[in-house]
Design a protein around this motif. Structure first.
Motif, PDB file in Angstrom:
ATOM      1  N   GLU A 253       0.833  -1.201   0.000  1.00  0.00           N
ATOM      2  CA  GLU A 253       0.000   0.000   0.000  1.00  0.00           C
ATOM      3  C   GLU A 253       0.870   1.255   0.000  1.00  0.00           C
ATOM      4  OE1 GLU A 253      -2.930   0.076   3.100  1.00  0.00           O
ATOM      5  OE2 GLU A 253      -3.871  -1.773   2.419  1.00  0.00           O
ATOM      6  N   LEU A 254       1.977   1.220   0.735  1.00  0.00           N
ATOM      7  CA  LEU A 254       2.889   2.362   0.759  1.00  0.00           C
ATOM      8  C   LEU A 254       3.501   2.571  -0.619  1.00  0.00           C
ATOM      9  CD1 LEU A 254       4.305   4.636   2.234  1.00  0.00           C
ATOM     10  CD2 LEU A 254       6.004   2.985   3.029  1.00  0.00           C
ATOM     11  N   LYS A 255       3.904   1.498  -1.269  1.00  0.00           N
ATOM     12  CA  LYS A 255       4.473   1.610  -2.619  1.00  0.00           C
ATOM     13  C   LYS A 255       3.439   2.175  -3.592  1.00  0.00           C
ATOM     14  CE  LYS A 255       7.936  -2.013  -2.166  1.00  0.00           C
ATOM     15  NZ  LYS A 255       8.387  -3.344  -2.588  1.00  0.00           N
TER      16      LYS A 255
ATOM     17  N   ILE B 146      12.172   3.529  -0.506  1.00  0.00           N
ATOM     18  CA  ILE B 146      12.074   2.150  -1.005  1.00  0.00           C
ATOM     19  C   ILE B 146      13.175   1.302  -0.369  1.00  0.00           C
ATOM     20  CG2 ILE B 146      12.289   0.669  -3.050  1.00  0.00           C
ATOM     21  CD1 ILE B 146       9.586   2.163  -2.816  1.00  0.00           C
ATOM     22  N   GLY B 147      14.381   1.839  -0.276  1.00  0.00           N
ATOM     23  CA  GLY B 147      15.465   1.118   0.401  1.00  0.00           C
ATOM     24  C   GLY B 147      15.123   0.843   1.856  1.00  0.00           C
ATOM     25  N   LEU B 148      14.596   1.837   2.553  1.00  0.00           N
ATOM     26  CA  LEU B 148      14.238   1.668   3.964  1.00  0.00           C
ATOM     27  C   LEU B 148      13.139   0.620   4.134  1.00  0.00           C
ATOM     28  CD1 LEU B 148      14.282   5.422   5.038  1.00  0.00           C
ATOM     29  CD2 LEU B 148      15.896   3.655   5.751  1.00  0.00           C
ATOM     30  N   ILE B 149      12.159   0.623   3.245  1.00  0.00           N
ATOM     31  CA  ILE B 149      11.085  -0.377   3.286  1.00  0.00           C
ATOM     32  C   ILE B 149      11.659  -1.784   3.170  1.00  0.00           C
ATOM     33  CG2 ILE B 149       9.136  -1.320   1.949  1.00  0.00           C
ATOM     34  CD1 ILE B 149       8.443   1.571   1.200  1.00  0.00           C
ATOM     35  N   ASN B 150      12.773  -1.910   2.451  1.00  0.00           N
ATOM     36  CA  ASN B 150      13.400  -3.212   2.208  1.00  0.00           C
ATOM     37  C   ASN B 150      14.551  -3.497   3.175  1.00  0.00           C
ATOM     38  OD1 ASN B 150      12.161  -4.542  -0.349  1.00  0.00           O
ATOM     39  ND2 ASN B 150      12.228  -2.345  -0.770  1.00  0.00           N
ATOM     40  N   ASP B 151      14.519  -2.897   4.346  1.00  0.00           N
ATOM     41  CA  ASP B 151      15.447  -3.175   5.448  1.00  0.00           C
ATOM     42  C   ASP B 151      16.872  -2.673   5.245  1.00  0.00           C
ATOM     43  OD1 ASP B 151      13.425  -4.362   6.983  1.00  0.00           O
ATOM     44  OD2 ASP B 151      13.742  -6.287   5.975  1.00  0.00           O
TER      45      ASP B 151
ATOM     46  N   PHE C  50      17.377   5.726  -9.615  1.00  0.00           N
ATOM     47  CA  PHE C  50      18.450   6.166  -8.737  1.00  0.00           C
ATOM     48  C   PHE C  50      19.324   4.987  -8.328  1.00  0.00           C
ATOM     49  CE2 PHE C  50      15.064   9.175  -8.337  1.00  0.00           C
ATOM     50  CZ  PHE C  50      15.707  10.396  -8.285  1.00  0.00           C
ATOM     51  N   LYS C  51      20.631   5.186  -8.383  1.00  0.00           N
ATOM     52  CA  LYS C  51      21.589   4.216  -7.869  1.00  0.00           C
ATOM     53  C   LYS C  51      21.919   4.666  -6.447  1.00  0.00           C
ATOM     54  CE  LYS C  51      25.837   1.883  -9.183  1.00  0.00           C
ATOM     55  NZ  LYS C  51      26.902   1.823 -10.189  1.00  0.00           N
ATOM     56  N   LEU C  52      21.727   3.780  -5.471  1.00  0.00           N
ATOM     57  CA  LEU C  52      21.893   4.132  -4.072  1.00  0.00           C
ATOM     58  C   LEU C  52      22.996   3.329  -3.395  1.00  0.00           C
ATOM     59  CD1 LEU C  52      18.171   4.134  -2.874  1.00  0.00           C
ATOM     60  CD2 LEU C  52      19.490   6.052  -3.757  1.00  0.00           C
ATOM     61  N   ASN C  53      23.649   3.948  -2.420  1.00  0.00           N
ATOM     62  CA  ASN C  53      24.495   3.256  -1.451  1.00  0.00           C
ATOM     63  C   ASN C  53      23.729   3.293  -0.138  1.00  0.00           C
ATOM     64  OD1 ASN C  53      26.692   2.722  -3.057  1.00  0.00           O
ATOM     65  ND2 ASN C  53      27.874   4.463  -2.362  1.00  0.00           N
ATOM     66  N   MET C  54      23.472   2.136   0.427  1.00  0.00           N
ATOM     67  CA  MET C  54      22.834   2.037   1.730  1.00  0.00           C
ATOM     68  C   MET C  54      23.520   0.904   2.483  1.00  0.00           C
ATOM     69  SD  MET C  54      18.800   2.814   0.906  1.00  0.00           S
ATOM     70  CE  MET C  54      18.348   3.223   2.597  1.00  0.00           C
TER      71      MET C  54
ATOM     72  N   LYS D 260      11.949   3.503 -11.601  1.00  0.00           N
ATOM     73  CA  LYS D 260      10.798   4.405 -11.444  1.00  0.00           C
ATOM     74  C   LYS D 260       9.582   3.719 -10.839  1.00  0.00           C
ATOM     75  CE  LYS D 260      12.449   8.167 -13.442  1.00  0.00           C
ATOM     76  NZ  LYS D 260      12.514   9.468 -12.845  1.00  0.00           N
ATOM     77  N   ASN D 261       9.520   2.379 -10.942  1.00  0.00           N
ATOM     78  CA  ASN D 261       8.402   1.623 -10.381  1.00  0.00           C
ATOM     79  C   ASN D 261       8.666   1.167  -8.947  1.00  0.00           C
ATOM     80  OD1 ASN D 261       6.847   1.775 -12.765  1.00  0.00           O
ATOM     81  ND2 ASN D 261       8.060   0.129 -13.645  1.00  0.00           N
ATOM     82  N   GLY D 262       9.810   1.550  -8.387  1.00  0.00           N
ATOM     83  CA  GLY D 262      10.130   1.203  -7.011  1.00  0.00           C
ATOM     84  C   GLY D 262      10.701  -0.192  -6.842  1.00  0.00           C
ATOM     85  N   VAL D 263      11.199  -0.772  -7.919  1.00  0.00           N
ATOM     86  CA  VAL D 263      11.783  -2.106  -7.870  1.00  0.00           C
ATOM     87  C   VAL D 263      13.293  -1.986  -7.682  1.00  0.00           C
ATOM     88  CG1 VAL D 263      12.148  -4.252  -9.157  1.00  0.00           C
ATOM     89  CG2 VAL D 263       9.952  -3.059  -9.318  1.00  0.00           C
TER      90      VAL D 263
END
Length: 101
Positions: A14-16, A31-36, A56-60, A79-82
């Motif tokens: 639902e958040l996505k 999206i990264g935070l949602i995925n731990d 976006f390319k992220l470092n987490m 863009k789809n949050g994947v």
């Protein structure tokens, strides 16, 4: 708030759906935070981004408190949050002690 009523998000899906298209870095990090994954405010190994054409390319990082460790990850949020192209960059903190809260 929609039509004068509060909406409640009850699941990650639902958040996505609420976020919809990922069009800024804050949504990509969410999206990264949602995925731990977490943001490390003290190190670029666990905190950083590159805006790219389709996302976006992220470092987490992933954090463990016992024994305390931080593992760096690089991944792409489209863009789809994947999350795609997940890659571990290894541990940049590995202690023998535990952090007790």
């Amino acid at each position: 708030m929609e039509s004068g009523k509060w909406k409640v998000v009850k699941s990650e899906n639902e958040l996505k759906r609420f976020i919809d298209k990922i069009d800024n870095v804050y949504e990509a990090f969410l999206i990264g935070l949602i995925n731990d994954y977490q943001i490390d405010n003290s190190s670029g190994k666990g905190n950083g981004f590159l805006k790219q054409k389709d996302g976006f390319k992220l470092n987490m990082m992933k954090y463990e408190s016992c024994p305390e460790s931080k593992e760096s990850f690089t991944f792409f949020v489209n863009k789809n949050g994947v999350i795609q192209n997940l890659e571990s960059n290894g541990f940049y903190l590995k202690a023998k002690d535990c952090i007790v809260y």
